[in-house]
Design a protein around this motif. Structure first.
Motif, PDB file in Angstrom:
ATOM      1  N   UNK A  97      34.200 -25.093 -14.051  1.00 32.34           N
ATOM      2  CA  UNK A  97      33.614 -23.752 -14.026  1.00 32.34           C
ATOM      3  C   UNK A  97      34.354 -22.865 -15.023  1.00 32.34           C
ATOM      4  N   UNK A  98      33.821 -21.680 -15.218  1.00 36.57           N
ATOM      5  CA  UNK A  98      34.446 -20.697 -16.125  1.00 36.57           C
ATOM      6  C   UNK A  98      35.906 -20.459 -15.726  1.00 36.57           C
ATOM      7  N   UNK A  99      36.133 -20.127 -14.464  1.00 38.10           N
ATOM      8  CA  UNK A  99      37.490 -19.833 -13.985  1.00 38.10           C
ATOM      9  C   UNK A  99      38.390 -21.068 -14.078  1.00 38.10           C
ATOM     10  N   UNK A 100      37.877 -22.233 -13.689  1.00 37.56           N
ATOM     11  CA  UNK A 100      38.661 -23.468 -13.739  1.00 37.56           C
ATOM     12  C   UNK A 100      39.068 -23.819 -15.171  1.00 37.56           C
ATOM     13  N   UNK A 101      38.163 -23.580 -16.110  1.00 38.94           N
ATOM     14  CA  UNK A 101      38.466 -23.858 -17.519  1.00 38.94           C
ATOM     15  C   UNK A 101      39.615 -22.988 -18.014  1.00 38.94           C
ATOM     16  N   UNK A 102      39.550 -21.704 -17.684  1.00 32.37           N
ATOM     17  CA  UNK A 102      40.610 -20.785 -18.101  1.00 32.37           C
ATOM     18  C   UNK A 102      41.949 -21.199 -17.491  1.00 32.37           C
ATOM     19  N   UNK A 103      41.950 -21.513 -16.199  1.00 33.71           N
ATOM     20  CA  UNK A 103      43.190 -21.919 -15.524  1.00 33.71           C
ATOM     21  C   UNK A 103      43.721 -23.243 -16.080  1.00 33.71           C
ATOM     22  N   UNK A 104      42.807 -24.152 -16.431  1.00 30.34           N
ATOM     23  CA  UNK A 104      43.224 -25.436 -17.012  1.00 30.34           C
ATOM     24  C   UNK A 104      43.915 -25.218 -18.358  1.00 30.34           C
ATOM     25  N   UNK A 105      43.358 -24.317 -19.161  1.00 29.99           N
ATOM     26  CA  UNK A 105      43.967 -24.043 -20.469  1.00 29.99           C
ATOM     27  C   UNK A 105      45.294 -23.303 -20.295  1.00 29.99           C
TER      28      UNK A 105
END
Length: 359
Positions: A286-294
């Motif tokens: 998801x959008x939030x998961x992608x940001x947190x992953x990066x």
């Protein structure tokens, strides 16, 4: 140290208070991102978020810290040129060439007025090498490259803000604990900028109410480039590697974007939807998961960077080789080069298969 902590907190509060005002101002002057095929946002979002970060940061430097004005003023002038370039771009969308002109002008201010430049490089066995006339182009290219790398990753809510905070914090820690007294002063400035970003992040994290815009992304990239240069005046191989590793995420995304466009025979400055965040979302995040992953990836790069000052030369060599190998595996896994290009590991497997056939 107490004064620095108080200043960082005050800067964060000031940034937190300024951002809603900047948001209203952005709507009034038409500095907004409207949804299109290239953008992630589904509704009109105001930009200019970086203006609040810029104002709170320099307010703290000029009025809250006992740093000589002569040390701050040239950096302020260069940053102001970048901010003006970003504001114009957020309103009218400048061409890549025009943005480069603005950043280059700011870089020349840093070189000639602030006297922040890379003068020499010390290499193992070879020793110190004076850069001479190459000092100017290398300094300008460094600022242009880092500024545009940070600008390039500003594609999701809170992404460039968070990655910049992680990178800046790592730079500040290394400068404060491992380098010179002069670098410690730069570290204090870095921590103040982190404070300004901390006040802005609540408005910028998903779902964002305001974007950094080119105003903020260019400003952050410019400040990171300038502050890293202050520790590279007489660079060694290790001090050159450290900021590159700290900025591993934006630099990797930029290099592979250029390679991808070259392989696809497209202009280097053209836009696409195959950046790191696009590829991670294509995997199902998801959008939030992608940001947190990066964020996590940026933190890994930062931890590795923290190991360099305490490593031996050979330790640094193996650390770098391991990092490059891991990075290559990751890039191939998510397909950052592009669907039609053959990744390195696939070529190696094909080479090994051909060898087995011959045997």
């Amino acid at each position: 140290m107490f004064l620095v902590i108080v200043t960082c907190v005050v800067t964060a509060i000031l940034s937190l208070a300024l951002t809603p005002l900047i948001r209203k101002f952005a709507f009034k002057i038409g500095a907004t991102d409207k949804p299109d095929t290239r953008r992630i946002n589904l509704k009109e979002i105001p930009t200019l978020g970086g203006l609040g970060v810029y104002l709170s940061f320099f307010f703290a430097l000029f009025f809250l810290l006992p740093i000589p004005i002569r040390q701050i003023l040239p950096i302020f002038l260069g940053a102001t040129i970048v901010i003006i370039t970003g504001i114009i771009d957020d309103i009218k969308e400048l061409s890549p060439k025009m943005k480069m002109v603005g950043i280059t002008l700011a870089a020349l201010v840093i070189y000639f007025v602030a006297d922040i430049q890379m003068d020499s490089v010390s290499l193992p066995v070879i020793g110190s090498i004076s850069l001479g006339w190459l000092s100017l182009p290398i300094t300008v290219i460094w600022i242009l490259a880092i500024t545009n790398a940070v600008n390039l990753i500003d594609g999701l809510d809170g992404l460039a803000t968070g990655v910049s905070m992680i990178a800046l914090t790592t730079m500040g820690v290394i400068g404060y604990f491992f380098l010179t007294v002069e670098d410690a002063v730069v570290s204090i400035m870095i921590f103040v900028l982190v404070g300004a970003l901390a006040g802005f992040l609540p408005y910028n994290f998903f779902p964002a109410r305001i974007f950094l815009g080119d105003t903020g992304a260019l400003f952050l990239g410019f400040m990171i480039a300038v502050m890293s240069l202050q520790g590279l005046k007489n660079a060694t191989l290790i001090t050159l590697i450290i900021p590159v590793v700290i900025l591993g995420i934006p630099i990797t995304d930029t290099i592979y974007a250029m390679l991808r466009r070259y392989l696809n025979k497209k202009p280097i400055s053209s836009a696409d939807k195959m950046h790191l965040h696009h590829q991670l979302m294509a995997l199902g995040l998801t959008h939030r998961q992608t940001v947190l992953a990066i964020y996590c990836l940026a933190a890994i790069f930062s931890v590795i960077a923290l190991l360099y000052p305490i490593s031996t030369l050979w330790g640094s060599v193996f650390l770098t080789l391991g990092l490059l190998f891991g990075l290559e595996l990751f890039v191939e896994t998510i397909g950052l080069v592009g669907k039609d290009s053959q990744p390195l590991l696939a070529r190696l497997r094909k080479f090994a298969k051909n060898l087995n056939k011959k045997e």
